[in-house]
Design a protein around this motif. Structure first.
Motif, short mmCIF file in Angstrom:
data_model
loop_
_atom_site.label_atom_id
_atom_site.label_comp_id
_atom_site.label_asym_id
_atom_site.label_seq_id
_atom_site.Cartn_x
_atom_site.Cartn_y
_atom_site.Cartn_z
N PHE A 166 0.79 -1.03 0.24
CA PHE A 166 -0.01 -0.43 0.48
C PHE A 166 0.60 0.93 -0.15
O PHE A 166 1.77 1.25 1.06
CB PHE A 166 -1.36 0.08 1.14
CG PHE A 166 -2.29 -1.03 1.54
CD1 PHE A 166 -2.77 -1.02 0.50
CD2 PHE A 166 -1.32 -2.98 2.16
CE1 PHE A 166 -4.08 -2.42 0.57
CE2 PHE A 166 -2.35 -3.47 2.20
CZ PHE A 166 -3.30 -3.29 1.33
N SER A 167 0.90 1.85 -1.35
CA SER A 167 1.94 2.95 -1.47
C SER A 167 1.23 4.74 -0.72
O SER A 167 -0.51 4.65 -1.54
CB SER A 167 2.26 3.43 -3.05
OG SER A 167 1.71 3.05 -3.64
N PRO A 168 1.81 5.76 -0.89
CA PRO A 168 0.60 6.67 -0.27
C PRO A 168 0.86 8.45 -1.37
O PRO A 168 1.11 6.78 -2.78
CB PRO A 168 2.14 7.26 0.94
CG PRO A 168 3.55 6.63 0.43
CD PRO A 168 2.41 5.40 0.04
N GLN A 192 7.37 5.73 -3.95
CA GLN A 192 7.28 5.35 -2.68
C GLN A 192 6.88 3.81 -3.53
O GLN A 192 7.07 2.51 -2.72
CB GLN A 192 5.87 5.50 -2.78
CG GLN A 192 6.38 7.33 -1.24
CD GLN A 192 6.89 6.49 -0.26
OE1 GLN A 192 7.32 5.33 0.20
NE2 GLN A 192 7.17 6.84 0.82
N PRO A 193 5.61 3.32 -4.92
CA PRO A 193 5.61 2.36 -5.36
C PRO A 193 6.34 1.47 -5.55
O PRO A 193 6.52 0.03 -4.76
CB PRO A 193 5.20 2.63 -6.30
CG PRO A 193 4.44 3.77 -5.72
CD PRO A 193 4.77 4.54 -5.21
N PHE A 231 2.58 -1.12 4.04
CA PHE A 231 2.45 0.23 4.29
C PHE A 231 3.72 0.88 4.70
O PHE A 231 4.06 1.57 5.44
CB PHE A 231 1.44 -0.36 5.00
CG PHE A 231 0.78 0.81 5.27
CD1 PHE A 231 -0.30 1.50 4.55
CD2 PHE A 231 0.88 2.28 7.04
CE1 PHE A 231 -1.05 2.60 4.92
CE2 PHE A 231 0.26 2.88 6.54
CZ PHE A 231 -0.78 3.12 5.82
N THR A 232 2.99 2.79 4.02
CA THR A 232 3.82 3.83 3.99
C THR A 232 2.28 4.77 4.21
O THR A 232 1.65 4.86 3.60
CB THR A 232 4.72 3.89 3.11
OG1 THR A 232 5.49 3.25 3.01
CG2 THR A 232 5.29 6.03 3.60
N VAL A 280 -3.91 4.96 10.25
CA VAL A 280 -3.88 3.96 8.89
C VAL A 280 -2.80 2.72 9.70
O VAL A 280 -3.15 1.27 9.43
CB VAL A 280 -4.08 4.05 8.44
CG1 VAL A 280 -4.43 3.21 7.09
CG2 VAL A 280 -5.12 5.24 8.07
N GLY A 281 -1.54 2.90 9.81
CA GLY A 281 -0.88 1.50 9.80
C GLY A 281 -0.68 0.50 11.61
O GLY A 281 -1.13 -0.30 11.48
N ARG A 282 -1.70 1.37 12.51
CA ARG A 282 -2.29 1.16 13.52
C ARG A 282 -3.36 -0.28 13.87
O ARG A 282 -3.18 -1.28 13.72
CB ARG A 282 -2.06 2.05 14.60
CG ARG A 282 -0.84 2.24 15.06
CD ARG A 282 -0.95 3.24 16.46
NE ARG A 282 0.62 3.43 17.21
CZ ARG A 282 0.87 4.46 17.96
NH1 ARG A 282 -0.57 5.34 18.55
NH2 ARG A 282 1.39 5.03 18.44
N HIS A 283 -4.15 0.51 12.40
CA HIS A 283 -5.20 -0.51 12.14
C HIS A 283 -4.56 -1.47 11.58
O HIS A 283 -5.24 -2.34 11.95
CB HIS A 283 -5.64 0.98 11.29
CG HIS A 283 -6.87 -0.74 10.61
ND1 HIS A 283 -8.02 -1.18 11.35
CD2 HIS A 283 -7.91 -0.87 9.22
CE1 HIS A 283 -8.51 -1.77 10.25
NE2 HIS A 283 -8.31 -1.02 9.20
#
Length: 477
Positions: free
Chosen positions: A146-148, A155-156, A224-225, A230-233
């Motif tokens: 999952f990229s920002p 990032q990807p 994930f970035t 969201v990262g914690r989720h």
């Protein structure tokens, strides 16, 4: 003049469209530049099946052969730099010169990992006669990545590079607001001869896609970035299914400026770097803690250079800073600036948007910001700098460590003793001295505390996409 690409999903080596789409906007003028297809459940099922099939082929492909395809794709991206950069600037607003540099940076990730994956050596462990112990590195499996939105291509690239180099297959969910960089990567790998199913690209509602993909057995790792929330989720969701994660989360980078440096030069460096990508960088230098002996001269140089920043449409070659990504960023930055001033901060530059067309926000300099201001706790993720005075290096380090974040940190000094003190005490995954560059392709990058865990890039980053298998071999029964 290049054109913005037609947006499609990439599944099982084929391009596909869907009836449900999301408009992609140019933040410089708010015009619609593309229609992004939203993946259906059937598309995700097809991606899972394709990735499983692709993994069987790619994991058994020799590292040198994998590297050849990766290098071929990177060469195509370098050839297409202008086309890719134009797309990045169109959807993000980033100055075209920075967009070109981002394409090169993404290519460097592919090139480094392609080479390093050929050196993922195992070990022979000393043992007693008649038995041998060995370790080997094997691909972890299919990766859900999952990229920002803030770096549409690099990032990807960072996630795809590590996964493909290690022999994994990938399902990438790229950002809906800035999808073209990932699409160009998929196109380059398609043209380079990557086997179908090894790389799959989908778009859609982030929570829907992550909630659907992560529980599936085919997914063996999540990369994930994005934000800490969201990262914690996603970490919690992955843990329910016993899956490892690689998390590069938020930051609020401190810069410690000691009194043995040239304050004018340091101020100009800080202001110039602060506006890179309109400050929408997780490692962007934001909280400047400047020794009181040079504080006034540093502030003057910083504020003067920030106010002189050429802010305009990123497509213009002379532009130093384009718009921020969307209206939400303008609203958030305005609120943080107003809150800081209300609580006693001095506003020396910016603090408001420019005009009514596009999402332009001026480079903003806040000085003597009190601890109870929101911006002292919340990452502004925009062209906003906080400059506070400190009486000692000890006070600066204490202030730098005061937040739960620890991604990047910076120091400016010519003293080896100061460097040693910062190295030992500053809580960050990446510490840079006399440079505001946080990482390059060959170095590991990641955070501590609330800024995530695991590393991307370098030899350490590549290891996250492999598992170590131990062989115990007794010569005879």
């Amino acid at each position: 003049m290049p054109t913005y690409p037609e947006l499609k999903l990439y599944v099982a080596g084929e391009w596909r469209s869907t009836a449900d789409t999301i408009p992609v906007l140019n933040p410089a003028n708010d015009s619609v530049i593309g229609a992004l297809p939203v993946a259906r459940t059937s598309d995700l099922d097809d991606a899972l099946a394709a990735a499983e099939h692709g993994l069987k082929i790619w994991s058994r492909t020799a590292p040198r052969a994998r590297a050849e395809i990766m290098l071929r794709a990177s060469a195509l991206l370098r050839e297409r730099n202008e086309e890719v950069a134009f797309a990045i600037t169109s959807e993000l607003g980033k100055p075209i010169r920075q967009a070109r540099q981002e394409v090169i940076r993404g290519c460097e990730f592919f090139e480094w990992d392609a080479g390093e994956a050929q050196r993922t050596y195992g070990h022979v462990i000393p043992s007693e006669p008649g038995i041998r112990y060995m370790t080997v590195h094997q691909p972890i499996g299919t990766v859900a990545a999952f990229s920002p939105w803030n770096f549409p291509m690099s990032q990807p690239a960072r996630k795809i590079a590590g996964a493909l180099a290690a022999g994994c297959s990938v399902i990438l969910k790229a950002a809906e607001e800035t999808p073209a960089g990932a699409l160009h990567i998929a196109r380059a790998f398609h043209d380079a001869g990557l086997p179908p199913g090894v790389l799959n690209l989908v778009f859609g509602v982030p929570s829907d896609i992550s909630g659907y993909l992560i529980p599936h057995d085919q997914i063996r790792m999540i990369a994930f970035t994005g934000s800490t929330v969201v990262g914690r989720h996603l970490t919690g969701l992955a843990s329910q299914h016993g899956k490892p994660v690689l998390m590069e989360l938020g930051g609020h980078a401190p810069v410690i400026v000691c009194d043995d440096v040239d304050p004018h030069q340091a101020g100009i460096l800080g202001a110039t770097r602060k506006v890179r990508n309109a400050g929408q960088v997780c490692t962007s230098p934001t909280r400047f803690f400047v020794h009181e002996n040079i504080f006034d001269r540093f502030v003057d140089a910083f504020a003067t250079r920030a106010a002189a920043t050429v802010t305009a449409d990123g497509i213009e070659e002379s532009t130093e800073m384009g718009p921020v990504a969307n209206a939400r960023r303008v609203e958030a930055l305005t609120a943080l600036s107003e809150d800081a001033v209300t609580k006693g901060a001095r506003l020396l530059a910016g603090g408001h948007r420019i005009g009514t067309k596009g999402q332009f926000f001026l480079p903003t300099v806040l000085v003597d910001v009190p601890q109870n201001a929101r911006v002292m706790q919340e990452e502004p993720f925009g062209p906003m700098a906080i400059i506070n005075r400190v009486a000692s290096l000890d006070e600066a380090i204490t202030q730098a460590n005061a937040l739960p974040y620890g991604l990047a940190a910076y120091g400016m000094t010519h003293s080896a003793a100061n460097v040693e003190e910062m190295l030992n005490r500053v809580e960050a995954g990446n510490l840079s001295i006399n440079t505001l560059e946080a990482s390059v392709a060959e170095t590991p990058f990641g955070g501590v505390k609330a800024s995530g865990f695991g590393r991307e890039g370098g030899q350490s980053g590549l290891s996250h996409y492999t598992v170590i298998k131990t062989l115990s071999h007794r010569m005879a029964l």
